[in-house]
Enzyme design. Structure first.
Site, PDB file in Angstrom:
ATOM      1  N   THR A 184       0.822  -1.211   0.000  1.00 20.22           N
ATOM      2  CA  THR A 184       0.000   0.000   0.000  1.00 20.22           C
ATOM      3  C   THR A 184       0.852   1.256   0.000  1.00 20.22           C
ATOM      4  O   THR A 184       0.339   2.350  -0.211  1.00 20.22           O
ATOM      5  CB  THR A 184      -0.926   0.031   1.226  1.00 20.22           C
ATOM      6  OG1 THR A 184      -0.131  -0.087   2.416  1.00 20.22           O
ATOM      7  CG2 THR A 184      -1.924  -1.119   1.188  1.00 20.22           C
ATOM      8  N   GLU A 202      -0.514  -8.742   9.989  1.00 21.45           N
ATOM      9  CA  GLU A 202      -1.619  -9.440  10.660  1.00 21.45           C
ATOM     10  C   GLU A 202      -1.777 -10.852  10.122  1.00 21.45           C
ATOM     11  O   GLU A 202      -2.642 -11.603  10.549  1.00 21.45           O
ATOM     12  CB  GLU A 202      -2.930  -8.678  10.456  1.00 21.45           C
ATOM     13  CG  GLU A 202      -3.119  -7.541  11.430  1.00 21.45           C
ATOM     14  CD  GLU A 202      -2.080  -6.438  11.236  1.00 21.45           C
ATOM     15  OE1 GLU A 202      -1.362  -6.160  12.208  1.00 21.45           O
ATOM     16  OE2 GLU A 202      -1.971  -5.881  10.138  1.00 21.45           O
ATOM     17  N   ASP A 324      -0.221  -3.833  18.626  1.00 24.95           N
ATOM     18  CA  ASP A 324      -0.212  -3.370  17.235  1.00 24.95           C
ATOM     19  C   ASP A 324       0.298  -1.938  17.132  1.00 24.95           C
ATOM     20  O   ASP A 324      -0.252  -1.112  16.423  1.00 24.95           O
ATOM     21  CB  ASP A 324      -1.607  -3.487  16.603  1.00 24.95           C
ATOM     22  CG  ASP A 324      -1.583  -3.184  15.106  1.00 24.95           C
ATOM     23  OD1 ASP A 324      -0.556  -3.454  14.466  1.00 24.95           O
ATOM     24  OD2 ASP A 324      -2.587  -2.673  14.591  1.00 24.95           O
ATOM     25  N   HIS A 633     -16.279  -5.852   7.763  1.00 19.68           N
ATOM     26  CA  HIS A 633     -17.708  -5.534   7.838  1.00 19.68           C
ATOM     27  C   HIS A 633     -18.110  -4.771   9.100  1.00 19.68           C
ATOM     28  O   HIS A 633     -19.297  -4.555   9.315  1.00 19.68           O
ATOM     29  CB  HIS A 633     -18.533  -6.816   7.714  1.00 19.68           C
ATOM     30  CG  HIS A 633     -18.371  -7.500   6.393  1.00 19.68           C
ATOM     31  ND1 HIS A 633     -18.947  -7.018   5.238  1.00 19.68           N
ATOM     32  CD2 HIS A 633     -17.670  -8.605   6.045  1.00 19.68           C
ATOM     33  CE1 HIS A 633     -18.620  -7.804   4.230  1.00 19.68           C
ATOM     34  NE2 HIS A 633     -17.846  -8.775   4.686  1.00 19.68           N
TER      35      HIS A 633
END
Length: 703
Positions: A184, A202, A324, A633
């Protein structure tokens, strides 16, 4: 990279030249087009590299647009984009042409004066790749060198295009074949080489930074950030030393430490600095299975030599990271006067909430101060070593209890670029306040699809209560922070109602520009933070602006288009939602342009089938959904603007069709791949039962 389950409070080597590169047989430097000298000079009229110059300061010497006249700024031209995902790229400008990358790694070239499209390129990334991407199908920018443009694609390729035509010159896969890595970030150019890493910490991946010959695409060296299988030997001494900070069979899970954004070259020290991501899995109990360890070189800044990729120094900001707290945020280099002496320093504002100043030549810790309020995972940093003083309660895998961390996994500062003004001596940081629920899962087993974290975050779901949800939303916000790196203090702050606002640009006109997640592009005074100008963008702004000048006229450009981590994981429950209207906006003084009226979005009415299933199914479904499905979602099955809201799905009342989509991958070409290797049919049915329950709860709240 991204957090899920939001809190209810809210041989390729390091010394190693795997391809035989050396100072004698290194890459050919460009003599025409964009050269190394041009990149080093940082000419203010052009914007030639992602951070504006090698030092990644994102500061422009242009001052035609200033605090005295910025109120006269208007829209010169705009261009609609053909992708409705998050837009995170910084445009580049050279020789009168504005170059951008968009979501799905597409590239476009425009006349920088008029906005006329010159060419467009689509790398045709498979939409099924989306399941292996943390935070939307975004791309942060391109690189220019010689007569070529370089873009790194979501599916792991590095592509060289002709700057004039957009035609492919070469196309090279840079990630391991079949891996769950993605790209990215924007490539960087150093001495005839294109530098790029990858995302994916991840998943079961092993991070690295790699260098490729800008002319041929030949790989010259690759520095791994975590050690591999000890039985196969280590690539170099640095990997052998790093292995002593891991335990158990960590290499079977990759280790993480991906280099998904920050890459900075400092010509004064002749070093490349880059940041690394979290260790994988997040939960150390499933990573260092034989005992504790710092898990080098994750959550660190690493310095290597450009000619060979040889290790020089590292500084680990978050040892044994379990929250994280990536260190992939922009790395800025400058000279600061500290205790009466001028020092060449690296400045960094990572996710963990502390602003670091390090010696650029050695990596020695100089200072570290909080740039946000409320940090609770550590009480501070050791004043000599910079090592964090970790709160014992934050080690959730040790206590066996939940921990609500501040900052959370979105980070006090994430990828949104900061800027530094040598004029004011301040750093302008887009900050977030997004607490995170962490809870270890002792029963976790590695899977093959989706995030692999070793956590159970279902306890952080939002309750079906209007008052509680309103309170949570109010506690999730952000700010634009002006930080003094010498004094170690916040000079001024502009509160913002939502997190994940856009990156910043500082200029010699005493201005700071930033877009907001709620749909405004703003200009502030750089010395005091007073708002001077605002333009309604009709959509959230994630990207950082840039500025350039043609024929003595200054322009400011920014990509707009809502998406990214906050939309796909936190959704409507995370403090608001804006539509995605993806555009390139370009401004100049005296312009009078306007945007077309925003088309209204029809409201969706919840009308789910009646709930079904057993309490045991609901509980199982909630755990599975929270730890896997919420990544795309939304928390508590409430989506954002980009991905389908499963509470409204036509498959919700159709067991067989639900299985065809989730188990068999009926919609794989749309990004919804098969989960049959991760979940059984009974587990997939439990997820449906949970979403059905959630849909009915929210329908009741609408009454």
């Amino acid at each position: 990279m991204r957090g899920i389950g939001w809190a209810a409070l809210a041989l390729l080597a390091l010394g190693g030249c795997s391809m035989g590169a050396s100072e004698a047989d290194g890459p050919t430097l460009a003599t025409d087009g964009v050269t190394d000298a041009m990149l080093a000079a940082g000419n203010g009229d052009e914007w030639l590299t992602y951070g504006g110059d090698y030092d990644e300061q994102r500061f422009s010497p242009l001052k035609q647009i200033s605090d005295a006249n910025v109120g006269e700024l208007g829209l010169a031209w705009s261009a609609d984009l053909d992708t409705a995902r998050g837009q995170e790229a910084t445009p580049l400008m050279h020789d009168g042409v504005l170059y951008i990358s968009t979501a799905w790694s597409m590239v476009k070239a425009y006349d920088a004066r008029t906005g006329a499209l010159k060419w467009a390129y689509d790398p045709e990334v498979p939409r099924s790749k989306l399941v292996e991407v943390c935070c939307d199908a975004v791309n942060r920018g391109v690189a220019l060198y010689g007569d070529k443009l370089y873009v790194a694609t979501l599916d792991g390729r590095l592509v060289a295009l002709n700057q004039k035509t957009g035609k492919v010159v070469w196309d090279k896969l840079t990630i391991p074949e079949g891996s769950q890595m993605a790209i990215t970030g924007a490539p960087r150019i150093v001495k005839g080489m294109v530098l790029i890493g990858s995302a994916g910490a991840e998943y079961f991946t092993r991070g690295y930074l790699a260098a490729f010959d800008a002319q041929s695409g030949k790989e010259l060296w690759r520095f791994y950030t975590v050690p591999g299988d000890p039985s196969k030997g280590f690539e170099n001494e640095a990997m052998e030393k790093a292995a002593k900070t891991w335990s158990g069979d960590w290499w079977k899970r990759g280790g993480g430490g991906t280099v998904w954004d920050s890459i900075t070259y400092d010509a004064k020290t002749d070093l490349i600095y880059f940041g690394t991501a979290n260790a994988e899995p997040w939960n150390p109990a499933h990573r260092n299975t034989d005992g504790a360890g710092d898990s080098l070189y994750t959550a660190s800044i690493v310095a290597v030599k450009p000619a060979t990729g040889e290790y020089v120094w590292h500084f680990q900001e978050t040892p044994e990271d379990r929250w994280d707290f990536d260190s992939n945020q922009q790395i800025t280099v400058t000279d600061l006067t500290i205790d009466g002496k001028q020092r060449r320093v690296v400045m960094h504002a990572p996710k963990n909430g502390f602003f670091y100043v390090l010696d650029a030549a050695t990596g020695k810790f100089i200072s570290g101060r909080p740039f946000v309020d409320g940090i609770n995972w550590a009480s501070g940093l050791d004043p000599v070593t910079g090592k964090p003083k970790v709160n014992p309660e934050a080690k959730y895998e040790v206590t066996g209890k939940p921990f609500v961390g501040v900052p959370g996994a979105v980070g006090a500062h994430s990828w949104s670029p900061m800027s530094y003004s040598p004029t004011t001596g301040l750093v302008y940081i887009p900050t977030n306040n997004t607490p995170q629920y962490y809870m270890g899962d002792p029963d976790w087993e590695p899977g093959t699809t989706g995030f692999q974290l070793g956590l159970d975050v279902s306890g952080g779901n939002f309750p079906a209560d209007k008052a509680t949800r309103a309170a949570i939303k109010a506690g999730l916000n952000g700010a634009l922070v002006a930080f003094d790196p010498v004094a170690g203090k916040v000079k001024w702050k502009v509160p913002q109602t939502s997190p994940t606002n856009g990156g910043t640009l500082a200029t010699a006109g005493n201005l700071v520009f930033q877009g907001t997640s709620t749909g405004q592009f703003k200009a502030y005074t750089a010395d005091t933070g007073k708002e001077l100008w605002s333009f309604a963008t009709q959509t959230g702004v994630l990207a950082a602006p840039m500025t350039y000048a043609i024929d003595g006229e200054q322009y400011v450009a920014v990509l707009v288009g809502w998406g990214g981590v906050w939309d796909v994981s936190a959704g409507k429950l995370g403090g608001g939602i804006t539509p995605n209207v993806s555009r390139l906006l370009v401004f100049k003084l005296g312009a009078k342009g306007s945007l077309p009226p925003l088309k209204p979005t029809p409201a969706l009415v919840l009308d789910p089938p009646a709930p079904s299933g057993t309490p045991q199914q609901v509980a199982l479904g909630e755990k599975l959904y929270s730890n896997s499905c919420s990544v795309c979602h939304g928390v508590s099955a409430v989506s954002g603007a980009l991905n389908p809201d499963l509470r409204h799905s036509s498959t919700l009342g159709k067991k067989d069709l639900w299985q065809q989509v989730v188990h068999d991958g009926l919609l794989a070409d749309n990004g919804m791949v098969a989960w049959k290797d991760q979940f059984s049919r009974d587990e997939i049915e439990a997820i449906r039962v949970y979403v059905l329950k959630r849909a009915n709860e929210d329908k009741a709240l609408e009454k």
